[in-house]
Motif scaffolding. Structure first.
Motif, PDB file in Angstrom:
ATOM      1  N   ARG A  57      -2.935  39.219  60.869  1.00  0.00           N
ATOM      2  CA  ARG A  57      -2.675  38.593  59.577  1.00  0.00           C
ATOM      3  C   ARG A  57      -3.676  39.063  58.533  1.00  0.00           C
ATOM      4  NH1 ARG A  57       1.068  37.662  56.194  1.00  0.00           N
ATOM      5  NH2 ARG A  57       0.591  36.014  54.700  1.00  0.00           N
ATOM      6  N   GLY A  58      -4.881  39.417  58.964  1.00  0.00           N
ATOM      7  CA  GLY A  58      -5.904  39.865  58.023  1.00  0.00           C
ATOM      8  C   GLY A  58      -5.533  41.131  57.282  1.00  0.00           C
ATOM      9  N   VAL A  59      -4.680  41.976  57.894  1.00  0.00           N
ATOM     10  CA  VAL A  59      -4.255  43.203  57.215  1.00  0.00           C
ATOM     11  C   VAL A  59      -2.876  43.070  56.592  1.00  0.00           C
ATOM     12  CG1 VAL A  59      -5.684  44.641  58.714  1.00  0.00           C
ATOM     13  CG2 VAL A  59      -3.283  44.262  59.298  1.00  0.00           C
ATOM     14  N   GLY A  60      -2.246  41.891  56.734  1.00  0.00           N
ATOM     15  CA  GLY A  60      -1.000  41.652  56.021  1.00  0.00           C
ATOM     16  C   GLY A  60       0.257  41.629  56.847  1.00  0.00           C
ATOM     17  N   SER A  61       0.161  41.574  58.175  1.00  0.00           N
ATOM     18  CA  SER A  61       1.375  41.485  58.992  1.00  0.00           C
ATOM     19  C   SER A  61       2.179  40.241  58.626  1.00  0.00           C
ATOM     20  CB  SER A  61       1.020  41.431  60.474  1.00  0.00           C
ATOM     21  OG  SER A  61       2.169  41.165  61.259  1.00  0.00           O
ATOM     22  N   ASP A  62       3.512  40.406  58.575  1.00  0.00           N
ATOM     23  CA  ASP A  62       4.366  39.249  58.302  1.00  0.00           C
ATOM     24  C   ASP A  62       4.933  38.638  59.587  1.00  0.00           C
ATOM     25  OD1 ASP A  62       6.278  41.124  59.041  1.00  0.00           O
ATOM     26  OD2 ASP A  62       7.210  41.249  57.056  1.00  0.00           O
ATOM     27  N   ALA A  85     -11.910  47.992  70.083  1.00  0.00           N
ATOM     28  CA  ALA A  85     -10.469  47.768  69.987  1.00  0.00           C
ATOM     29  C   ALA A  85      -9.752  49.078  69.694  1.00  0.00           C
ATOM     30  CB  ALA A  85     -10.153  46.759  68.885  1.00  0.00           C
ATOM     31  N   LEU A  86      -8.556  49.215  70.256  1.00  0.00           N
ATOM     32  CA  LEU A  86      -7.651  50.307  69.923  1.00  0.00           C
ATOM     33  C   LEU A  86      -6.278  49.718  69.680  1.00  0.00           C
ATOM     34  CD1 LEU A  86      -7.364  53.846  71.290  1.00  0.00           C
ATOM     35  CD2 LEU A  86      -5.311  52.423  71.300  1.00  0.00           C
ATOM     36  N   VAL A  87      -5.611  50.176  68.605  1.00  0.00           N
ATOM     37  CA  VAL A  87      -4.313  49.615  68.234  1.00  0.00           C
ATOM     38  C   VAL A  87      -3.272  50.712  68.092  1.00  0.00           C
ATOM     39  CG1 VAL A  87      -5.466  47.732  67.009  1.00  0.00           C
ATOM     40  CG2 VAL A  87      -4.662  49.734  65.719  1.00  0.00           C
ATOM     41  N   THR A 121     -14.580  40.573  67.663  1.00  0.00           N
ATOM     42  CA  THR A 121     -13.246  41.033  68.043  1.00  0.00           C
ATOM     43  C   THR A 121     -12.317  41.046  66.845  1.00  0.00           C
ATOM     44  OG1 THR A 121     -13.521  40.226  70.315  1.00  0.00           O
ATOM     45  CG2 THR A 121     -11.270  40.568  69.536  1.00  0.00           C
ATOM     46  N   LEU A 122     -12.325  39.975  66.066  1.00  0.00           N
ATOM     47  CA  LEU A 122     -11.508  39.929  64.851  1.00  0.00           C
ATOM     48  C   LEU A 122     -11.838  41.097  63.928  1.00  0.00           C
ATOM     49  CD1 LEU A 122     -11.707  36.106  64.115  1.00  0.00           C
ATOM     50  CD2 LEU A 122      -9.579  37.382  64.405  1.00  0.00           C
ATOM     51  N   ASP A 123     -13.125  41.338  63.699  1.00  0.00           N
ATOM     52  CA  ASP A 123     -13.532  42.404  62.786  1.00  0.00           C
ATOM     53  C   ASP A 123     -13.149  43.780  63.321  1.00  0.00           C
ATOM     54  OD1 ASP A 123     -14.571  40.545  61.054  1.00  0.00           O
ATOM     55  OD2 ASP A 123     -16.675  40.927  61.555  1.00  0.00           O
ATOM     56  N   ARG A 162      -6.453  36.391  72.197  1.00  0.00           N
ATOM     57  CA  ARG A 162      -5.783  35.599  71.148  1.00  0.00           C
ATOM     58  C   ARG A 162      -6.391  35.912  69.778  1.00  0.00           C
ATOM     59  NH1 ARG A 162      -6.574  30.925  74.696  1.00  0.00           N
ATOM     60  NH2 ARG A 162      -4.759  30.713  76.051  1.00  0.00           N
ATOM     61  N   ARG A 163      -7.709  36.045  69.733  1.00  0.00           N
ATOM     62  CA  ARG A 163      -8.354  36.378  68.450  1.00  0.00           C
ATOM     63  C   ARG A 163      -7.892  37.740  67.959  1.00  0.00           C
ATOM     64  NH1 ARG A 163     -10.038  31.790  71.115  1.00  0.00           N
ATOM     65  NH2 ARG A 163     -11.438  30.576  69.774  1.00  0.00           N
TER      66      ARG A 163
END
Length: 343
Positions: free
Chosen positions: A262-267, A200-202, A299-301, A255-256
């Motif tokens: 949300r796991g890192v705190g996005s509102d 993953a790249l963000v 993918t989530l991790d 989608r995952r």
């Protein structure tokens, strides 16, 4: 302006990978044939750039790769989105950039592709370019990015370790009150009888309260100052794998990737453009859906770690008018992780 601290990644803090091992470089480039390049602009009034995710499998001999798209919140300018959604196919590298430069970057990518051998007679092509808004730290209305920056990002795309933080499309972004940017991570995961890689790249530029490994890291407490506020909350996520998934399965994986925010705190604020594109460079028959759960977990991790890395690796940046986004203080992160028994 940069932080005096040497930046480190999540793995360097001693936080475990979870159920699946990290890849060799812990980057999207651990997926065979996937390369990443940046063009970065830093000056007193500009902190912006272009990041290119380049699957080398694309070309005259293979004009598209299976791909899926997930939209968490559609407040964004993702050029090429509807065709990816409709056809389940990626026809070009994926480029990330600044909101008001996205159309110039898309045109430059299109020109680059039409100039490639085998594309001399192409009359339709779908460039894919995503964006987040770096206007808090950059003079975004000047739209400074174009052909030269796209060429640099594509020409410098390479395998191996990926530069993270305040580079490329992450040069001027803000995340969870701190300086955000580009982050990446990967996992090796069993899919049926094979071991595959998901990377993953963000490009992080969103609000909320940071959480690392479940430990809250409020910006106002760690930096002892008002947190930076992103303009046009957004996050772009690109997921690559060598598992031979089809477009439907890749959409499920995308989608995952959105869920990981949300796991890192996005509102997930009203004005946030949250998108994930997933593509496969694999060949062969798609795995059974019953075999996909490990890949979804990985993918989530990988996405969650990439998001954290985008902040840990970012350096403080200041605009001439006084806006600043501070690098997260690493000593404060270490202390909170230790106090929580994570490391």
């Amino acid at each position: 302006m940069t932080s005096d601290e040497t930046r480190i990644r999540l793995a360097d803090l001693g936080v475990g990978a979870g159920a699946f091992a990290r890849g060799r470089h812990n980057a999207i480039t651990d997926v065979p044939g996937v390369r990443v390049g940046h063009a970065t602009v830093h000056s007193d009034r500009l902190h912006t750039g272009v990041t290119a995710i380049v699957p080398m499998a694309l070309g005259a001999g293979r004009r598209s790769l299976p791909a899926g798209l997930a939209v968490g919140n559609g407040y964004g300018k993702l050029v090429g989105a509807t065709q990816v959604e409709e056809l389940g196919a990626l026809e070009t590298p994926v480029l990330l950039t600044s909101t008001l430069s996205v159309f110039r970057v898309a045109d430059a990518l299109l020109g680059h592709m039409l100039d490639q051998p085998g594309y001399e007679h192409s009359t339709t092509l779908n460039p894919v370019v995503g964006e987040t808004n770096d206007g808090f730290l950059s003079d975004i209305r000047s739209r400074p990015l174009g052909v030269a920056h796209v060429k640099e990002a594509l020409d410098t795309a390479a395998a191996g370790p990926v530069e993270e933080g305040s580079v490329g499309a992450g040069a001027g972004t803000v995340a969870l009150g701190f300086k955000g940017g580009i982050g990446t991570s990967s996992r090796a995961v069993p899919v049926g009888d094979d071991t595959c890689t998901v990377g993953a790249l963000v490009q992080s530029n969103f609000s909320g309260t940071l959480s690392i490994a479940g430990v809250p890291m409020p910006a106002e407490e760690l930096i002892c100052a008002p947190p930076a506020e992103p303009i046009g909350n957004s996050c772009m996520i690109v997921v690559a794998t060598d598992a031979p998934l089809d477009a439907r399965q890749l959409t499920r994986g995308a989608r995952r990737a959105i869920f990981a925010l949300r796991g890192v705190g996005s509102d997930f604020s009203q004005g946030s453009g949250d998108y994930a594109i997933a593509f496969s460079v694999g060949t062969g028959m798609p795995p059974a859906d019953a075999d996909l759960s490990p890949l979804f977990h990985a993918t989530l991790d990988a996405v969650e770690e990439a998001l954290v890395n985008s902040i840990l690796m970012a350096t403080t940046q200041v605009h001439a008018d006084g806006n600043s986004a501070r690098a997260i203080p690493l000593d404060g992160v270490r202390a909170r992780l230790a106090a929580a028994g994570v490391v």
